[in-house]
Design an enzyme around this catalytic site. Structure first.
Site, PDB file in Angstrom:
ATOM      1  N   ALA A 102      10.977 -35.254   5.372  1.00 59.29           N
ATOM      2  CA  ALA A 102      11.615 -35.011   4.079  1.00 59.29           C
ATOM      3  C   ALA A 102      11.152 -36.004   3.021  1.00 59.29           C
ATOM      4  CB  ALA A 102      13.137 -35.074   4.233  1.00 59.29           C
ATOM      5  N   SER A 126      13.679  -7.888  -2.754  1.00 55.08           N
ATOM      6  CA  SER A 126      12.946  -7.326  -3.882  1.00 55.08           C
ATOM      7  C   SER A 126      13.904  -6.915  -4.999  1.00 55.08           C
ATOM      8  CB  SER A 126      12.065  -6.153  -3.438  1.00 55.08           C
ATOM      9  OG  SER A 126      12.784  -5.250  -2.639  1.00 55.08           O
ATOM     10  N   HIS A 181      27.084  -5.391 -10.162  1.00 53.97           N
ATOM     11  CA  HIS A 181      25.699  -5.865 -10.049  1.00 53.97           C
ATOM     12  C   HIS A 181      25.705  -7.362  -9.704  1.00 53.97           C
ATOM     13  CE1 HIS A 181      21.365  -5.529 -10.649  1.00 53.97           C
ATOM     14  NE2 HIS A 181      21.399  -6.673 -11.315  1.00 53.97           N
ATOM     15  N   HIS A 220      22.656  -6.280  -1.163  1.00 54.61           N
ATOM     16  CA  HIS A 220      22.482  -5.223  -0.174  1.00 54.61           C
ATOM     17  C   HIS A 220      22.050  -5.841   1.155  1.00 54.61           C
ATOM     18  CE1 HIS A 220      18.446  -5.884  -1.819  1.00 54.61           C
ATOM     19  NE2 HIS A 220      17.939  -5.337  -0.720  1.00 54.61           N
TER      20      HIS A 220
END
Lengths: 305, 305
Positions: free
Chosen positions: A23, A147, A99, A152
């Site tokens: 890291a 995408s 949305h 979803h």
């Protein structure tokens, strides 16, 4: 600084390198920002109410007096397809009518709808003798492979059992039922527990699983309880990592009799690019010990209460 | 439009879905640009001449009258380390003294230096009985996991053989020596061949391997010939995909007697994010058939001549 360590996952058999010093390395090249907020375009959305005609015909829906709350439709651009050379079913679960692009914007009731839909679609495919296994997964943010922003999940039903799952199925006892190291527990509810696994491939990876031994997700009754736990741990993840891109994937037993399999969700942020070493060797380098990740996630839950 | 197809890789045993229709799906979310040019910062570079004191002491070098041409040093931020709980060696091969970020800027002679250095470091670790296997790989561009632009490879020497390689080693015949389908051949030279594999995980993935059966890369004599072939196919890749981010990884036999193993380079562009389905199932969706990729790459070679 903690020293590096090899760990072999007792469930998957995969070896990882936990290497906190990695890291510290300098990053000259600019990497994509691995966050899922502020990525929503203002353009047309094929998953919003009013666009129903743009998706293939509905396979399942949850409705109330205001209209649909969740819809399942065939993927318009399927990877597998009953009419193609790659037989299978590829479905999209549109998780809300709003949305929303961030899962933690969903209410607990909306999370419960998602798990109800998973159960119903898994039961549907379990009745089809041509289907051997079903993958259910979710990509949150472009860096996790999404995408479209509108929340979803996806489901892919396959006529075979993928190799990594076949390896897990060969186990002769359940690796989850021996108890969980409390230093890696993130949260729990009466029937479910969220842990950072012993040998995670990804920093801040979490697994969510039933406390009782259950091979198949589709036998779940307590969708509301799982919804509340999932929202709690994802809210903690958003706090600790500033709304990271992440995936979740459901691992549930395929067709057949697999008494030792124990279903689980894997949730893993996509903070860094998987590089040549991982692709070549299959061994993942993770720069955050799961004990530290679990502590930070637990603390974030406490701070939020 | 070609139909989708399942293919199982005869070498790795992995199943992929070739699904050209996936390439048509709309992309609302903005994804990182998967290119490796124009990503070079103007800042200080720890790999440039003059910064030698910033790296740990040199393990190997190729020099001419002008100074060093290639240096191998321990990784300053190692994943594995002889003094840590994850025993091993993690090295960086600085491939040129120029601050080049694109492999095709290298001359054939510089490419040959890289393969000479790979051979020498593999021979070095082969003499260490604590080391069981060695991964050699290269990350080109941020999207392929590179943190610094100045061209470099990495080597990780491990005290065990990773699981995926163990599976390949179980083969009882060589899957490369039966000849190559001409529709998937990209280029060849007297001793080497570059092909798009039958079941690639990634679009435009290429494998480069010796025509004769050879288990171990470190037995190579023809580094100049391999250099010319590698530069040729990478130049074609840059033409077809506009300087994509990519990885290359070398698969060579680990310690022991593995007569059926055949060494190979895998070169794979990182054009899209690996998503939940792949991480969950281990099955990769690739939207470009390898026969099409090979044809485009062959055509790019012809155009360049």
């Amino acid at each position: 600084m903690t020293s590096s360590e090899y760990r072999r996952c007792p469930v998957t058999g995969r070896t990882v390198v936990l290497a906190p010093r990695r890291a510290e390395r300098p990053m000259e090249l600019r990497h994509a920002e691995p966050h899922h907020r502020n990525r929503v375009s203002g353009g047309h959305c094929p998953f919003c109410p009013g666009s129903e005609a743009e998706t293939p015909p509905e396979l399942f829906a949850i409705r109330d007096e205001a209209g649909w709350q969740l819809r399942v439709v065939p993927n318009k651009f399927p990877a597998v397809d009953p009419k193609s050379g790659a037989f299978g079913f590829h479905e999209v679960l549109i998780e809300c009518s709003e949305h929303f692009a961030s899962p933690t914007d969903l209410s607990n009731a909306q999370f419960a709808n998602i798990f109800t839909a998973y159960r119903e679609r898994l039961l549907h495919h379990a009745a089809d003798p041509r289907i051997a296994s079903v993958s259910v997964f979710k990509n949150v943010g472009a860096e996790a492979g999404a995408s479209l922003a509108h929340l979803h999940s996806q489901l892919v039903a396959l006529p075979f059992v993928p190799e990594p799952l076949q390896q897990e199925l060969a186990a002769t006892d359940c690796r989850h039922c021996g108890g969980h190291d409390p230093t890696r527990v993130v949260a729990e509810s009466p029937h479910f527990i969220a842990v950072c696994p012993y040998a995670p491939r990804f920093a801040y990876e979490m697994w969510v699983l039933p406390k009782d031994h259950r091979p198949r997700f589709e036998t779940i009754c307590e969708v509301e309880e799982l919804a509340a736990l999932m929202k709690q741990i994802l809210t903690a993840l958003d706090r600790v990592l500033n709304f990271p891109a992440y995936n979740w994937v459901l691992h549930t037993a395929p067709r057949g009799d697999f008494p030792y399999f124990h279903w689980r969700f894997e949730v893993f942020p996509r903070l860094s690019r998987v590089a040549g070493f991982e692709w070549g060797s299959g061994v993942f380098i993770n720069d955050v010990f799961p004990e530290r990740a679990a502590r930070e996630l637990r603390d974030a839950i406490l701070r939020g209460q």
